[in-house]
Design an enzyme around this catalytic site. Sequence first.
Site, PDB file in Angstrom:
ATOM      1  N   ASP A 110     -11.968   2.702  -7.517  1.00 47.20           N
ATOM      2  CA  ASP A 110     -12.560   3.101  -8.798  1.00 47.20           C
ATOM      3  C   ASP A 110     -11.431   3.597  -9.704  1.00 47.20           C
ATOM      4  OD1 ASP A 110     -14.572   3.947 -10.715  1.00 47.20           O
ATOM      5  OD2 ASP A 110     -14.285   5.999 -10.017  1.00 47.20           O
ATOM      6  N   SER A 111     -11.794   3.909 -10.942  1.00 45.05           N
ATOM      7  CA  SER A 111     -10.807   4.468 -11.863  1.00 45.05           C
ATOM      8  C   SER A 111     -10.541   5.946 -11.566  1.00 45.05           C
ATOM      9  CB  SER A 111     -11.320   4.310 -13.296  1.00 45.05           C
ATOM     10  OG  SER A 111     -12.578   4.943 -13.420  1.00 45.05           O
ATOM     11  N   GLY A 121     -13.326   2.901 -19.068  1.00 48.95           N
ATOM     12  CA  GLY A 121     -14.531   2.493 -19.808  1.00 48.95           C
ATOM     13  C   GLY A 121     -14.329   2.201 -21.274  1.00 48.95           C
ATOM     14  N   CYS A 147     -16.872   0.597  -9.156  1.00 44.16           N
ATOM     15  CA  CYS A 147     -16.750   0.971 -10.566  1.00 44.16           C
ATOM     16  C   CYS A 147     -17.495  -0.081 -11.369  1.00 44.16           C
ATOM     17  CB  CYS A 147     -15.272   0.986 -10.946  1.00 44.16           C
ATOM     18  SG  CYS A 147     -14.948   1.157 -12.704  1.00 44.16           S
ATOM     19  N   ASN A 148     -18.414   0.375 -12.196  1.00 39.52           N
ATOM     20  CA  ASN A 148     -19.194  -0.573 -12.995  1.00 39.52           C
ATOM     21  C   ASN A 148     -18.319  -1.302 -14.007  1.00 39.52           C
ATOM     22  OD1 ASN A 148     -22.448  -0.049 -12.745  1.00 39.52           O
ATOM     23  ND2 ASN A 148     -21.223   1.684 -12.095  1.00 39.52           N
ATOM     24  N   GLU A 167     -15.698  14.725 -14.479  1.00 42.91           N
ATOM     25  CA  GLU A 167     -14.331  14.952 -13.981  1.00 42.91           C
ATOM     26  C   GLU A 167     -13.937  16.429 -14.145  1.00 42.91           C
ATOM     27  OE1 GLU A 167     -11.746  12.324 -13.223  1.00 42.91           O
ATOM     28  OE2 GLU A 167     -13.175  10.678 -13.313  1.00 42.91           O
ATOM     29  N   CYS A 221     -22.817   3.644 -14.225  1.00 34.71           N
ATOM     30  CA  CYS A 221     -21.429   4.104 -14.132  1.00 34.71           C
ATOM     31  C   CYS A 221     -21.399   4.979 -12.885  1.00 34.71           C
ATOM     32  CB  CYS A 221     -21.054   4.920 -15.369  1.00 34.71           C
ATOM     33  SG  CYS A 221     -19.446   5.728 -15.213  1.00 34.71           S
ATOM     34  N   THR A 222     -20.369   4.791 -12.068  1.00 39.49           N
ATOM     35  CA  THR A 222     -20.398   5.464 -10.762  1.00 39.49           C
ATOM     36  C   THR A 222     -20.324   6.985 -10.846  1.00 39.49           C
ATOM     37  OG1 THR A 222     -18.058   4.898 -10.593  1.00 39.49           O
ATOM     38  CG2 THR A 222     -19.604   3.529  -9.377  1.00 39.49           C
ATOM     39  N   HIS A 223     -19.926   7.498 -12.002  1.00 42.56           N
ATOM     40  CA  HIS A 223     -19.929   8.963 -12.169  1.00 42.56           C
ATOM     41  C   HIS A 223     -21.360   9.506 -12.353  1.00 42.56           C
ATOM     42  CE1 HIS A 223     -15.728   8.208 -13.082  1.00 42.56           C
ATOM     43  NE2 HIS A 223     -15.481   9.486 -13.249  1.00 42.56           N
TER      44      HIS A 223
HETATM   45  N1  DGL Z   1     -16.456   4.929 -12.821  1.00 40.38           N
HETATM   46  C1  DGL Z   1     -16.348   3.951 -13.836  1.00 40.38           C
HETATM   47  C2  DGL Z   1     -17.593   3.085 -13.951  1.00 40.38           C
HETATM   48  O1  DGL Z   1     -18.402   3.034 -13.050  1.00 40.38           O
HETATM   49  C3  DGL Z   1     -16.011   4.390 -15.211  1.00 40.38           C
HETATM   50  C4  DGL Z   1     -15.199   5.551 -15.500  1.00 40.38           C
HETATM   51  C5  DGL Z   1     -14.131   5.191 -16.467  1.00 40.38           C
HETATM   52  O2  DGL Z   1     -14.377   5.092 -17.677  1.00 40.38           O
HETATM   53  O3  DGL Z   1     -13.042   4.966 -15.977  1.00 40.38           O
HETATM   54  O4  DGL Z   1     -17.775   2.413 -14.926  1.00 40.38           O
END
Ligand code: DGL
Length: 271
Positions: free
Chosen positions: A10-11, A43, A73-74, A152, A184-186
């Site tokens: 992921d990011s 993103g 990560c989406n 975060e 979004c995984t967050h």
């Molecule tokens: N976790 C990432 C997702 O699922 C996005 C977070 C980012 O913007 O890096 O899209």
Amino acid sequence: MNKKAIGVFDSGVGGLTVAKEIMAQLPDERIIYFGDTARVPYGSKSEETVTRYTRQIIRFLMTKDVKAFVVACNTMSALSLSTVEKDLTLPIIGVVEPGAFVAGNATKNKKVGVIGTESTIRSGLYTRCLKRIDPEIEVIGKSCPLFCPLVEEGLIDDPVTEEMARRYLFGLMRQDIDTLIMGCTHYPLLKKTLAEIVGEKVTLVNPAYETARELRHLLKRLHLENEAAPAHYKPAHDFYVSDSAERFSEFAAKLLHIEGLSAQIVNIEDY
Ligand code: DGL
């Protein structure tokens, strides 16, 4: 082959929600996680940049001899998966298709909301996947760029996050959605707040859960499961990041309940 790990990336910390689901549903599988904490967020970045980053991460994880990849990560799944998978011989899955599949089957009134990063929403991949399931499904997308930094920062149960969530979801609720994809995984980390705002009538879809299920099927189909694991075997997962290892480790240890978790730094630009 089967004892090899799964490369999950992921990011940043968001993909840990996917890692957590994999650990719960496939407890014998070892994970090597990479979070690109130096270059997060993805993103708001272009497809070209995200694809370059994705390739670098895959090259790094290849050096760890993984047997499969999960794009946790989406944004990477939406912008880069279809491109990077062309050069790969190892299996790879993302989070968008599994999430869309559940939502497409969950909606009754055929109105599905998707929240995600700007790039994920702009890519339109959730809409295309949902329309493939049923062309009559109306998809209403909304990018929520402030959610990632709030997560975060650890502001998960916080009035500021709640206020932002109310603003972001207002338009979606007016369109009478009955299903909402946390694209979004967050975002699953904000599930409690989101659920309170959308209420019981809206089904919240966490693509992480379905991705872990799909991974299980994939490993089985390709005979890649670590099925010889002895009873009570506890795989030793490894965590790598491109910056702020201590901050990441603290967050991950708490989320995954792994005492003493310590991520190592990798210079991802070398790959
Ligand atoms: N976790 C990432 C997702 O699922 C996005 C977070 C980012 O913007 O890096 O899209």
